[in-house]
Design an enzyme around this catalytic site. Structure first.
Site, PDB file in Angstrom:
ATOM      1  N   GLU A  69       0.817  -1.181   0.000  1.00 57.17           N
ATOM      2  CA  GLU A  69      -0.054   0.050   0.017  1.00 57.17           C
ATOM      3  C   GLU A  69       0.911   1.148   0.049  1.00 57.17           C
ATOM      4  O   GLU A  69       2.042   1.417   0.583  1.00 57.17           O
ATOM      5  CB  GLU A  69      -0.905  -0.060   1.229  1.00 57.17           C
ATOM      6  CG  GLU A  69      -1.825   1.443   1.306  1.00 57.17           C
ATOM      7  CD  GLU A  69      -2.459   1.664   0.145  1.00 57.17           C
ATOM      8  OE1 GLU A  69      -3.450   0.804  -0.204  1.00 57.17           O
ATOM      9  OE2 GLU A  69      -2.475   2.770  -0.296  1.00 57.17           O
ATOM     10  N   ASP A  98       5.255   2.125  -3.140  1.00 60.57           N
ATOM     11  CA  ASP A  98       4.648   2.410  -4.442  1.00 60.57           C
ATOM     12  C   ASP A  98       4.803   1.314  -5.369  1.00 60.57           C
ATOM     13  O   ASP A  98       5.922   0.998  -5.505  1.00 60.57           O
ATOM     14  CB  ASP A  98       5.062   3.775  -4.868  1.00 60.57           C
ATOM     15  CG  ASP A  98       4.499   4.488  -5.974  1.00 60.57           C
ATOM     16  OD1 ASP A  98       4.184   5.604  -6.216  1.00 60.57           O
ATOM     17  OD2 ASP A  98       3.679   3.526  -7.010  1.00 60.57           O
ATOM     18  N   ASP A 120      -9.345   1.942  -7.417  1.00 62.78           N
ATOM     19  CA  ASP A 120      -8.562   3.235  -7.373  1.00 62.78           C
ATOM     20  C   ASP A 120      -8.662   4.262  -8.669  1.00 62.78           C
ATOM     21  O   ASP A 120      -8.836   5.555  -8.405  1.00 62.78           O
ATOM     22  CB  ASP A 120      -7.041   2.929  -7.263  1.00 62.78           C
ATOM     23  CG  ASP A 120      -6.152   4.276  -7.201  1.00 62.78           C
ATOM     24  OD1 ASP A 120      -6.386   5.107  -6.129  1.00 62.78           O
ATOM     25  OD2 ASP A 120      -5.047   4.139  -7.727  1.00 62.78           O
ATOM     26  N   THR A 195     -12.051   6.605  12.120  1.00 68.88           N
ATOM     27  CA  THR A 195     -12.577   7.416  13.200  1.00 68.88           C
ATOM     28  C   THR A 195     -11.983   6.956  14.646  1.00 68.88           C
ATOM     29  O   THR A 195     -11.372   7.723  15.350  1.00 68.88           O
ATOM     30  CB  THR A 195     -14.078   7.191  13.289  1.00 68.88           C
ATOM     31  OG1 THR A 195     -14.653   7.041  12.134  1.00 68.88           O
ATOM     32  CG2 THR A 195     -14.870   8.390  14.215  1.00 68.88           C
ATOM     33  N   GLU A 196     -11.820   5.754  14.729  1.00 67.97           N
ATOM     34  CA  GLU A 196     -11.071   5.116  15.886  1.00 67.97           C
ATOM     35  C   GLU A 196      -9.832   5.669  16.011  1.00 67.97           C
ATOM     36  O   GLU A 196      -9.375   6.259  17.216  1.00 67.97           O
ATOM     37  CB  GLU A 196     -11.145   3.777  16.126  1.00 67.97           C
ATOM     38  CG  GLU A 196     -12.496   2.973  16.401  1.00 67.97           C
ATOM     39  CD  GLU A 196     -12.472   1.648  16.014  1.00 67.97           C
ATOM     40  OE1 GLU A 196     -11.227   0.972  16.544  1.00 67.97           O
ATOM     41  OE2 GLU A 196     -13.552   1.027  15.956  1.00 67.97           O
ATOM     42  N   TYR A 197      -9.071   5.832  15.210  1.00 68.66           N
ATOM     43  CA  TYR A 197      -7.586   6.238  15.007  1.00 68.66           C
ATOM     44  C   TYR A 197      -7.565   7.362  15.435  1.00 68.66           C
ATOM     45  O   TYR A 197      -6.633   8.059  15.983  1.00 68.66           O
ATOM     46  CB  TYR A 197      -6.954   5.869  13.697  1.00 68.66           C
ATOM     47  CG  TYR A 197      -5.822   4.890  13.740  1.00 68.66           C
ATOM     48  CD1 TYR A 197      -4.668   5.247  14.477  1.00 68.66           C
ATOM     49  CD2 TYR A 197      -6.092   3.397  13.830  1.00 68.66           C
ATOM     50  CE1 TYR A 197      -3.708   4.380  14.628  1.00 68.66           C
ATOM     51  CE2 TYR A 197      -4.964   2.541  14.014  1.00 68.66           C
ATOM     52  CZ  TYR A 197      -3.946   3.043  14.380  1.00 68.66           C
ATOM     53  OH  TYR A 197      -2.954   2.165  14.741  1.00 68.66           O
ATOM     54  N   GLU A 198      -8.465   8.417  14.751  1.00 63.35           N
ATOM     55  CA  GLU A 198      -8.441   9.899  14.751  1.00 63.35           C
ATOM     56  C   GLU A 198      -8.636   9.954  16.351  1.00 63.35           C
ATOM     57  O   GLU A 198      -7.986  10.973  16.853  1.00 63.35           O
ATOM     58  CB  GLU A 198      -9.408  10.243  13.947  1.00 63.35           C
ATOM     59  CG  GLU A 198      -8.868  10.583  12.663  1.00 63.35           C
ATOM     60  CD  GLU A 198      -9.853  11.222  11.695  1.00 63.35           C
ATOM     61  OE1 GLU A 198     -11.117  11.010  11.913  1.00 63.35           O
ATOM     62  OE2 GLU A 198      -9.676  10.818  10.315  1.00 63.35           O
TER      63      GLU A 198
HETATM   64  N1  SAH Z   1      -7.250  -3.805  -3.123  1.00 65.63           N
HETATM   65  C1  SAH Z   1      -8.085  -3.396  -2.106  1.00 65.63           C
HETATM   66  C2  SAH Z   1      -8.255  -1.710  -2.251  1.00 65.63           C
HETATM   67  C3  SAH Z   1      -8.336  -1.379  -3.605  1.00 65.63           C
HETATM   68  S1  SAH Z   1      -8.483   0.246  -3.704  1.00 65.63           S
HETATM   69  C4  SAH Z   1      -9.316  -3.794  -2.025  1.00 65.63           C
HETATM   70  O1  SAH Z   1      -9.803  -4.807  -2.868  1.00 65.63           O
HETATM   71  O2  SAH Z   1     -10.273  -3.682  -0.903  1.00 65.63           O
HETATM   72  C5  SAH Z   1      -6.866   0.495  -4.326  1.00 65.63           C
HETATM   73  C6  SAH Z   1      -5.681   0.986  -3.418  1.00 65.63           C
HETATM   74  O3  SAH Z   1      -4.467   1.030  -3.957  1.00 65.63           O
HETATM   75  C7  SAH Z   1      -5.979   2.062  -2.449  1.00 65.63           C
HETATM   76  O4  SAH Z   1      -5.799   1.813  -1.118  1.00 65.63           O
HETATM   77  C8  SAH Z   1      -4.749   2.829  -2.894  1.00 65.63           C
HETATM   78  O5  SAH Z   1      -4.461   3.549  -1.955  1.00 65.63           O
HETATM   79  C9  SAH Z   1      -3.636   1.968  -3.432  1.00 65.63           C
HETATM   80  N2  SAH Z   1      -3.030   2.478  -4.325  1.00 65.63           N
HETATM   81  C10 SAH Z   1      -3.050   3.355  -5.547  1.00 65.63           C
HETATM   82  N3  SAH Z   1      -2.052   3.446  -6.058  1.00 65.63           N
HETATM   83  C11 SAH Z   1      -0.990   2.670  -5.640  1.00 65.63           C
HETATM   84  C12 SAH Z   1       0.328   2.529  -5.788  1.00 65.63           C
HETATM   85  N4  SAH Z   1       1.009   3.252  -6.848  1.00 65.63           N
HETATM   86  N5  SAH Z   1       1.089   1.769  -5.007  1.00 65.63           N
HETATM   87  C13 SAH Z   1       0.711   1.268  -3.976  1.00 65.63           C
HETATM   88  N6  SAH Z   1      -0.869   1.310  -3.831  1.00 65.63           N
HETATM   89  C14 SAH Z   1      -1.540   2.064  -4.633  1.00 65.63           C
END
Ligand code: SAH
Length: 692
Positions: A69, A98, A120, A195-198
């Protein structure tokens, strides 16, 4: 450009034992160091709040998972969810990274499977180069994947899916269409973690930094919120996690009446959040626990038991099913499926695994078309079969359980359907397998791996001793439904749970099985029915001789059982006898009840040498409940009325006696008459001698 992190998030991530930190440590062979050499590794790129990957890691303890992530704020939520787990997941780690840099961290050919949910890229810039499913990124994933690696796209957005397909490089690996069904039947506790984290941060004096909210950042936050909204929307269709309202409703349902708890002499059963629940012994049909069992409710995917039963009854495992256009396109895209294509061919056996393990709706449809000739005819067959089984509160409108107003059943009906299904060994084997691989087909060069969703099977989270097979179900309308068969000793219990909230469908089932196995006993009728047995039955055996047989005429079927509380003894059950009106081979049935509640029965059959003698005649004398004698047409005459029988015997003996007396009398008379004549003749000869 990057999204502003929540203050303190980096620190938390930095210290979290769930996160791998040092890129140098990660680089190369990292997987082997962390997990060992020959472990299968799956990663999720863009794991969001970790929901999916945590579910998968729970379901497959033998596979190792890595969640990647980019955003700390998102990763934080995953970490917190891991902290909340009762038992840690040793097969799961996170990396904040990334996706762009993925080849810097992983070796070539390292990863068996990559999951990608690209919710995303919201439509506006979904073609952006640096998005997770862009062609550029896909090429990077390709490099780290094993030669036979699989990329699973999971999305319920058809547009995004075709976008990804268009972007897919012509690589050696294959993109599998995978739907959000992966979220089905799982039970992670969600809740508003953000919310819990905040709250946690504010109580520690750390607030989300406000001073740096420049226009750009404001825009970014709005974008993020939009993305979360989109995400929530995406997940909604498959969200098995109860809302507060739903959880409260389930809590309220614990106060509902449990009918079986009102029986005298019956052990107290648990209070459940399910709207209806039944525990039935599979061989006798005795109901050990009942709560609202005739209420008409949505079965969801437990419907597929009936679909499977009809398939097994009307085809062979080797039959080949060709998937029609309708079977693929008449099923809601986002519903549970295993990605079969139009024209694809599967054997019936593979279909049944797809149906019962994968809970695949397109497979249910194809089976229906194949078996029924037409889909509609198959639905008729389902309803006819249900009626024949004695279902009174069931109407099927489809073959898979997707919500339709006129598609309903009851816990009781589902239990009798399950009882029939689980008597079929093939069905029980399939519905009890933990996993199955569909080999490559005419349209799909890759294997498809299926996992059973029933988490009480061996190796799963709610593993329960004795569970043999079952079927899960979930739709947002039906909520959780669950059918399970478990066996311990000779007791085979079927549990049906309807309208429950996750994960309580498993816990309710567990409670009911505990209740059944701990509090009840199964007793053989022939072995225990002493009431109507005479130790010295010679008198009656003699009677049998009178009507032409030297063996006992009737016997209790040795397969008759009753299931009664352990605190009761056999004789605590009341018995009544009813006569069969269809005749051979069973003459009558002994039906046992406790407080008028059926606990089992045994038929009384014409005896063969192997079965136990039953002194049928005595019933009239002993039992008040007996139904008056009637002559069963087309049957051997059976003397059931002891008195009549005795009278007849006495009458016969009297007749014989009378005849004997008469004969004796006559003989005596005749004899004396002859002697007199002989004497006369003697005297006559004497006189003659004297005279001459
Ligand atoms: N796979 C999860 C979430 C999908 S949403 C599910 O199925 O529930 C896509 C996620 O990819 C988001 O959390 C976003 O923050 C993350 N993301 C977007 N671009 C990214 C990148 N370049 N590298 C790593 N994560 C990325």
């Amino acid at each position: 450009m990057r999204l502003r992190n929540i203050t303190g998030s980096r620190e938390i991530i930095g210290q979290s034992p769930f996160v791998l930190h040092d890129p140098e440590q990660l680089k190369g062979r990292f997987a082997k160091e962390v997990f060992g050499n020959d472990h299968e590794i799956h990663i999720e790129i863009g794991m969001g709040k970790g929901r999916f990957i945590m579910e998968m890691a729970t379901l497959h303890p033998e596979i190792n998972y890595i969640g990647i992530e980019k955003y700390s704020s998102v990763l934080l939520r995953a970490i917190q969810k891991m902290e909340q787990l009762e038992t840690p997941l040793p097969n799961l780690v996170f990396i904040r990274m990334d996706a762009e840099t993925i080849t810097e961290v992983f070796d070539h050919n390292e990863i068996a499977k990559i999951y990608l949910n690209f919710s995303d890229p919201w439509p506006k810039d979904r073609h952006a180069k640096r998005r997770l499913p862009s062609r550029e990124f896909l090429h990077r994933y390709e490099q780290i994947m094993a030669p036979e690696g699989i990329l699973e796209f999971k999305t319920d957005n058809a547009d995004l899916f075709s976008f990804a397909l268009a972007e897919a490089p012509e690589a050696g690996w294959k993109i599998l269409k995978q739907t959000t069904d992966l979220h089905h039947d799982t039970d992670m506790n969600q809740g508003n973690i953000m919310t819990e984290y905040e709250e946690r941060f504010s109580s520690a004096g750390n607030k989300i930094s406000k001073c740096v909210l420049s226009r750009v950042i404001t825009k970014m936050i709005l974008a993020f919120l939009m993305a979360s909204l989109l995400l929530t929307e995406t997940v909604k269709a498959v969200n098995t996690v109860p809302t507060e309202e739903q959880a409260a409703a389930a809590e309220n349902r614990k106060r509902m009446r449990v009918e079986s708890n009102e029986l005298t002499g019956w052990p107290e059963g648990p209070l459940l959040g399910a709207e209806s629940a039944i525990l039935m012994e599979a061989d006798t049909g005795a109901i050990l626990y009942e709560k609202n069992i005739h209420a008409r409710l949505y079965p969801a995917s437990t419907t597929k038991l009936m679909t499977g039963l009809l398939a097994l009854e009307n085809s062979t495992m080797e039959d080949v099913v060709t998937f029609s256009h309708d079977s693929i396109y008449n099923i809601e895209y986002s519903s549970s499926r295993i990605g079969i294509d139009v024209g694809e061919q599967l054997t019936m056996e593979q279909c049944l695994y797809g149906l019962l393990l994968g809970s695949a709706n397109e497979v249910a449809y194809a089976i229906a078309e194949y078996i029924g000739g037409s889909y509609d005819h198959f639905i008729e067959m389902m309803n006819e079969r249900a009626e024949a089984l004695g279902c009174k509160d069931t109407h099927f409108a489809n073959a898979n359980g997707l919500p339709q107003k006129d598609h309903y059943t009851s816990a009781y009906d589902l239990a009798i359907i399950a009882k029939e299904c689980f008597q079929n060994d093939s069905l029980a084997t399939i519905a009890g397998s933990t996993k199955y691989t569909i080999p490559p087909t005419n349209k799909q060069p890759e294997e498809r791996k299926l996992d059973n969703h029933h988490l009480m099977l061996p190796g799963f989270k709610y593993e329960y001793e004795g569970v043999i097979c079952g079927k899960t179900g979930y739709t947002s309308e039906a909520r959780q439904t669950l059918v399970t068969l478990a066996q311990r000793g000779d007791m085979r219990l079927i549990c049906v749970i309807m309208r429950e909230e996750a994960p309580d469908q498993f816990l309710d089932t567990q409670k009911l099985f505990d209740y059944g196995f701990n509090q009840f006993q199964k007793m053989n009728v022939a072995d225990n029915e002493k009431k109507y047995m005479l130790d010295a039955a010679t008198f009656f055996r003699t009677n049998y001789d009178i009507i032409g047989s030297s063996k006992p005429i009737l016997s209790i079927n040795p397969n008759g059982y009753i299931v009664i509380p352990k605190i009761s003894s056999f004789t605590d059950a009341d018995v009544a006898i009813t006569y069969s009106d269809h005749g051979n081979p069973d003459v009558a049935t002994l039906t046992y009840t406790i407080d008028d509640h059926f606990v089992g029965n045994a038929t009384i059959d014409y005896a063969d040498n192997s079965t136990r003698t039953f002194e049928f005649a005595n019933i009239l004398v002993d039992s008040e409940k007996v139904i008056p004698q009637k002559v069963i047409p087309d049957h051997k005459i059976i003397f059931i009325d002891t008195n009549k029988l005795v009278i007849r015997v006495v009458f016969c003996l009297a007749c014989i006696f009378a005849v004997l007396v008469i004969i004796y009398g006559i003989r005596r008379y005749v004899t004396s008459d002859r002697r007199r004549q002989r004497m006369k003749r003697k005297r006559f000869r004497k006189w003659n001698k004297k005279l001459f």
